[in-house]
Design a protein around this motif. Sequence first.
Motif, PDB file in Angstrom:
ATOM      1  N   ALA A 120       0.837  -1.200   0.000  1.00 22.34           N
ATOM      2  CA  ALA A 120       0.000   0.000   0.000  1.00 22.34           C
ATOM      3  C   ALA A 120       0.867   1.243   0.000  1.00 22.34           C
ATOM      4  O   ALA A 120       1.766   1.374   0.832  1.00 22.34           O
ATOM      5  N   GLY A 121       0.586   2.167  -0.919  1.00 19.45           N
ATOM      6  CA  GLY A 121       1.300   3.423  -0.971  1.00 19.45           C
ATOM      7  C   GLY A 121       1.703   3.787  -2.388  1.00 19.45           C
ATOM      8  O   GLY A 121       1.657   2.956  -3.296  1.00 19.45           O
ATOM      9  N   SER A 122       2.110   5.048  -2.557  1.00 20.41           N
ATOM     10  CA  SER A 122       2.554   5.544  -3.860  1.00 20.41           C
ATOM     11  C   SER A 122       4.044   5.818  -3.901  1.00 20.41           C
ATOM     12  O   SER A 122       4.610   5.980  -4.977  1.00 20.41           O
ATOM     13  N   ALA A 123       4.672   5.903  -2.742  1.00 16.20           N
ATOM     14  CA  ALA A 123       6.076   6.300  -2.685  1.00 16.20           C
ATOM     15  C   ALA A 123       7.000   5.154  -3.084  1.00 16.20           C
ATOM     16  O   ALA A 123       6.670   3.981  -2.902  1.00 16.20           O
ATOM     17  N   ASP A 124       8.167   5.529  -3.575  1.00 17.31           N
ATOM     18  CA  ASP A 124       9.157   4.545  -4.008  1.00 17.31           C
ATOM     19  C   ASP A 124      10.541   4.837  -3.431  1.00 17.31           C
ATOM     20  O   ASP A 124      11.549   4.426  -3.986  1.00 17.31           O
ATOM     21  N   MET A 125      10.592   5.536  -2.294  1.00 19.67           N
ATOM     22  CA  MET A 125      11.890   5.917  -1.747  1.00 19.67           C
ATOM     23  C   MET A 125      12.487   4.855  -0.834  1.00 19.67           C
ATOM     24  O   MET A 125      13.686   4.618  -0.842  1.00 19.67           O
ATOM     25  N   GLY A 126      11.643   4.243   0.004  1.00 17.87           N
ATOM     26  CA  GLY A 126      12.129   3.282   0.973  1.00 17.87           C
ATOM     27  C   GLY A 126      11.472   1.927   0.799  1.00 17.87           C
ATOM     28  O   GLY A 126      10.534   1.769   0.004  1.00 17.87           O
ATOM     29  N   PRO A 127      11.916   0.924   1.553  1.00 15.57           N
ATOM     30  CA  PRO A 127      11.351  -0.421   1.412  1.00 15.57           C
ATOM     31  C   PRO A 127       9.966  -0.538   2.019  1.00 15.57           C
ATOM     32  O   PRO A 127       9.550   0.274   2.853  1.00 15.57           O
ATOM     33  N   ASP A 128       9.251  -1.558   1.607  1.00 17.65           N
ATOM     34  CA  ASP A 128       7.978  -1.918   2.230  1.00 17.65           C
ATOM     35  C   ASP A 128       8.269  -2.312   3.683  1.00 17.65           C
ATOM     36  O   ASP A 128       9.215  -3.052   3.964  1.00 17.65           O
ATOM     37  N   LEU A 129       7.449  -1.832   4.613  1.00 20.17           N
ATOM     38  CA  LEU A 129       7.721  -2.067   6.025  1.00 20.17           C
ATOM     39  C   LEU A 129       6.920  -3.227   6.622  1.00 20.17           C
ATOM     40  O   LEU A 129       6.814  -3.333   7.851  1.00 20.17           O
ATOM     41  N   ASN A 130       6.412  -4.105   5.766  1.00 14.14           N
ATOM     42  CA  ASN A 130       5.818  -5.343   6.289  1.00 14.14           C
ATOM     43  C   ASN A 130       6.089  -6.541   5.388  1.00 14.14           C
ATOM     44  O   ASN A 130       5.835  -7.671   5.783  1.00 14.14           O
ATOM     45  N   ARG A 131       6.590  -6.303   4.195  1.00 18.13           N
ATOM     46  CA  ARG A 131       6.918  -7.381   3.277  1.00 18.13           C
ATOM     47  C   ARG A 131       8.361  -7.247   2.804  1.00 18.13           C
ATOM     48  O   ARG A 131       8.723  -6.165   2.332  1.00 18.13           O
ATOM     49  N   PRO A 132       9.177  -8.242   2.967  1.00 11.66           N
ATOM     50  CA  PRO A 132       8.846  -9.576   3.486  1.00 11.66           C
ATOM     51  C   PRO A 132       8.814  -9.668   5.012  1.00 11.66           C
ATOM     52  O   PRO A 132       8.289 -10.627   5.556  1.00 11.66           O
ATOM     53  N   MET A 133       9.392  -8.662   5.721  1.00 12.48           N
ATOM     54  CA  MET A 133       9.389  -8.697   7.177  1.00 12.48           C
ATOM     55  C   MET A 133       9.076  -7.305   7.715  1.00 12.48           C
ATOM     56  O   MET A 133       9.313  -6.284   7.057  1.00 12.48           O
ATOM     57  N   SER A 134       8.552  -7.276   8.932  1.00 15.22           N
ATOM     58  CA  SER A 134       8.297  -6.023   9.637  1.00 15.22           C
ATOM     59  C   SER A 134       9.530  -5.631  10.442  1.00 15.22           C
ATOM     60  O   SER A 134      10.290  -6.503  10.888  1.00 15.22           O
ATOM     61  N   PRO A 135       9.749  -4.334  10.674  1.00 11.16           N
ATOM     62  CA  PRO A 135      10.881  -3.928  11.522  1.00 11.16           C
ATOM     63  C   PRO A 135      10.866  -4.571  12.910  1.00 11.16           C
ATOM     64  O   PRO A 135      11.925  -4.794  13.496  1.00 11.16           O
ATOM     65  N   VAL A 136       9.667  -4.889  13.440  1.00  8.97           N
ATOM     66  CA  VAL A 136       9.617  -5.492  14.776  1.00  8.97           C
ATOM     67  C   VAL A 136      10.100  -6.934  14.757  1.00  8.97           C
ATOM     68  O   VAL A 136      10.328  -7.519  15.823  1.00  8.97           O
ATOM     69  N   GLU A 137      10.300  -7.490  13.566  1.00 11.74           N
ATOM     70  CA  GLU A 137      10.786  -8.867  13.459  1.00 11.74           C
ATOM     71  C   GLU A 137      12.307  -8.943  13.341  1.00 11.74           C
ATOM     72  O   GLU A 137      12.875 -10.018  13.516  1.00 11.74           O
ATOM     73  N   TYR A 138      12.957  -7.846  13.026  1.00 11.37           N
ATOM     74  CA  TYR A 138      14.416  -7.881  12.939  1.00 11.37           C
ATOM     75  C   TYR A 138      15.102  -6.834  13.815  1.00 11.37           C
ATOM     76  O   TYR A 138      16.321  -6.787  13.883  1.00 11.37           O
ATOM     77  N   PHE A 139      14.318  -5.988  14.485  1.00 10.12           N
ATOM     78  CA  PHE A 139      14.837  -5.070  15.482  1.00 10.12           C
ATOM     79  C   PHE A 139      14.311  -5.461  16.854  1.00 10.12           C
ATOM     80  O   PHE A 139      13.126  -5.812  16.985  1.00 10.12           O
ATOM     81  N   ARG A 140      15.137  -5.386  17.884  1.00 13.02           N
ATOM     82  CA  ARG A 140      14.600  -5.367  19.232  1.00 13.02           C
ATOM     83  C   ARG A 140      13.904  -4.023  19.425  1.00 13.02           C
ATOM     84  O   ARG A 140      14.323  -3.006  18.875  1.00 13.02           O
ATOM     85  N   ILE A 141      12.835  -4.029  20.213  1.00 10.88           N
ATOM     86  CA  ILE A 141      12.006  -2.831  20.330  1.00 10.88           C
ATOM     87  C   ILE A 141      12.810  -1.614  20.791  1.00 10.88           C
ATOM     88  O   ILE A 141      12.659  -0.517  20.219  1.00 10.88           O
ATOM     89  N   PRO A 142      13.692  -1.714  21.822  1.00 13.58           N
ATOM     90  CA  PRO A 142      14.475  -0.526  22.190  1.00 13.58           C
ATOM     91  C   PRO A 142      15.321   0.002  21.032  1.00 13.58           C
ATOM     92  O   PRO A 142      15.462   1.219  20.855  1.00 13.58           O
ATOM     93  N   ALA A 143      15.892  -0.901  20.241  1.00 12.47           N
ATOM     94  CA  ALA A 143      16.696  -0.468  19.099  1.00 12.47           C
ATOM     95  C   ALA A 143      15.826   0.181  18.029  1.00 12.47           C
ATOM     96  O   ALA A 143      16.241   1.159  17.384  1.00 12.47           O
ATOM     97  N   LEU A 144      14.620  -0.328  17.835  1.00 15.35           N
ATOM     98  CA  LEU A 144      13.713   0.262  16.851  1.00 15.35           C
ATOM     99  C   LEU A 144      13.307   1.666  17.274  1.00 15.35           C
ATOM    100  O   LEU A 144      13.264   2.586  16.445  1.00 15.35           O
ATOM    101  N   ARG A 145      13.001   1.840  18.549  1.00 20.48           N
ATOM    102  CA  ARG A 145      12.671   3.183  19.046  1.00 20.48           C
ATOM    103  C   ARG A 145      13.833   4.147  18.779  1.00 20.48           C
ATOM    104  O   ARG A 145      13.631   5.269  18.306  1.00 20.48           O
ATOM    105  N   ARG A 146      15.029   3.699  19.095  1.00 16.84           N
ATOM    106  CA  ARG A 146      16.199   4.546  18.890  1.00 16.84           C
ATOM    107  C   ARG A 146      16.417   4.828  17.415  1.00 16.84           C
ATOM    108  O   ARG A 146      16.788   5.951  17.032  1.00 16.84           O
ATOM    109  N   TYR A 147      16.190   3.828  16.585  1.00 13.66           N
ATOM    110  CA  TYR A 147      16.377   4.008  15.143  1.00 13.66           C
ATOM    111  C   TYR A 147      15.423   5.059  14.590  1.00 13.66           C
ATOM    112  O   TYR A 147      15.808   5.897  13.766  1.00 13.66           O
TER     113      TYR A 147
END
Length: 281
Positions: A209-236
Motif C-alpha cells: 500500500a502506498g505511492s512512494a518509491d523511496m524506501g522499502p515496504d515495512l511489512n513485506r517480506p518482514m516487519s521492523p519489529v521482526e528484525y529489530f529489538r524494540i528498544p533499538a527500533l525506538r532509537r532508530y
Amino acid sequence: MNRARPWRPLLGLMLAFGFVVTGASAAQLVIHDGARRTEIDTAALLARPDRAEVAIERDQAYGGATRYQAVPLAALLESFPTEDPGGTLEAAATDGFAAQIPLSVVRSAGPDAARGWLAIETPEAAWPSLPGKPVSAGPFYIVWERPAASGVSPEFWAYQVAALRYVASPARRWPQMTVEAGLPADHPARVGQAAYTAICLSCHRINGAGSADMGPDLNRPMSPVEYFRIPALRRYIRDPSSVRTWPDQKMPGFTVEQLSDPQLDGLIAYFEHMAARRPAR
C-alpha cells in the motif's frame, strides 16, 4: 520515513531574505484527479493575483527563517475542485516521495489554523541546494505557516513537487494497510496507523500500500519489529544514524515534537499488529 530533511541554521541573509541567482529553469506543475488534468507553469503561477511573499519562521527543509514567492495552496486548488471533501491531496515529488495531505488540513482557515503555500522557484532567483544535497527544494515546495496549529506532519512539507493529485484517503485507497476492524477505538495500533499515514507512508509502502518509491515496504517480506529489538527500533526512529549508518543514508530522525512518545508507541503497536496480518504473497 526515508527522505532526508535535516535541520540546520541557514547561512546568512542570502537564504533568509533572498536567494542566489543560479539560473533555475521554468517548470510545469500537474494537478489531476484521475479523470481531469491541468498543467500550470511557473510563469502562470507567478502571474496569479494572490501571489505573495511569504515568510516562514522555521523551514522544514532548509531550517531557520526563509522567504518565498508563493500562492495559497487552498486557493490554487479552488480552480480544480473535488467532490470528496474527506479525501487527500497527494503531493508527488520527482524523487519518489509522495506526501498524503488530508484536504481538511489544506483547507483549514483562520488566524488560528495552519496555512499551506506553494512556494515557486523562479528562473531569475534560484534557491540554494538543500543541506547535504546537490539540488534545491524546487521547482515547487509546499510550506506552512503555523504548522503546529493544525497538526501538520513534517512530511507535509513536500519539496521538488511535480504533481498534486486528488485521491481517496489512504485507508480507503489501500485497505491492506488498515488495522483489524474489530480493534477497540482506543487501541494503540489505531494511533499507530494514523502516525504511519502522516509520516511513514510518504516514503514507504506497507503490504504494497502506498505511492512512494523511496524506501522499502515495512511489512513485506518482514516487519521492523521482526528484525529489530524494540528498544533499538525506538532509537532508530528517533536517530537512525545512532543505530546504523551508510554513505547514502536518507532517513532522518523524528523528534518528540514531530512524533510524540504516544505516537511512537502506537507506531510500534501498528507494526506488531500488521506483522500478524501480513497477506499471503
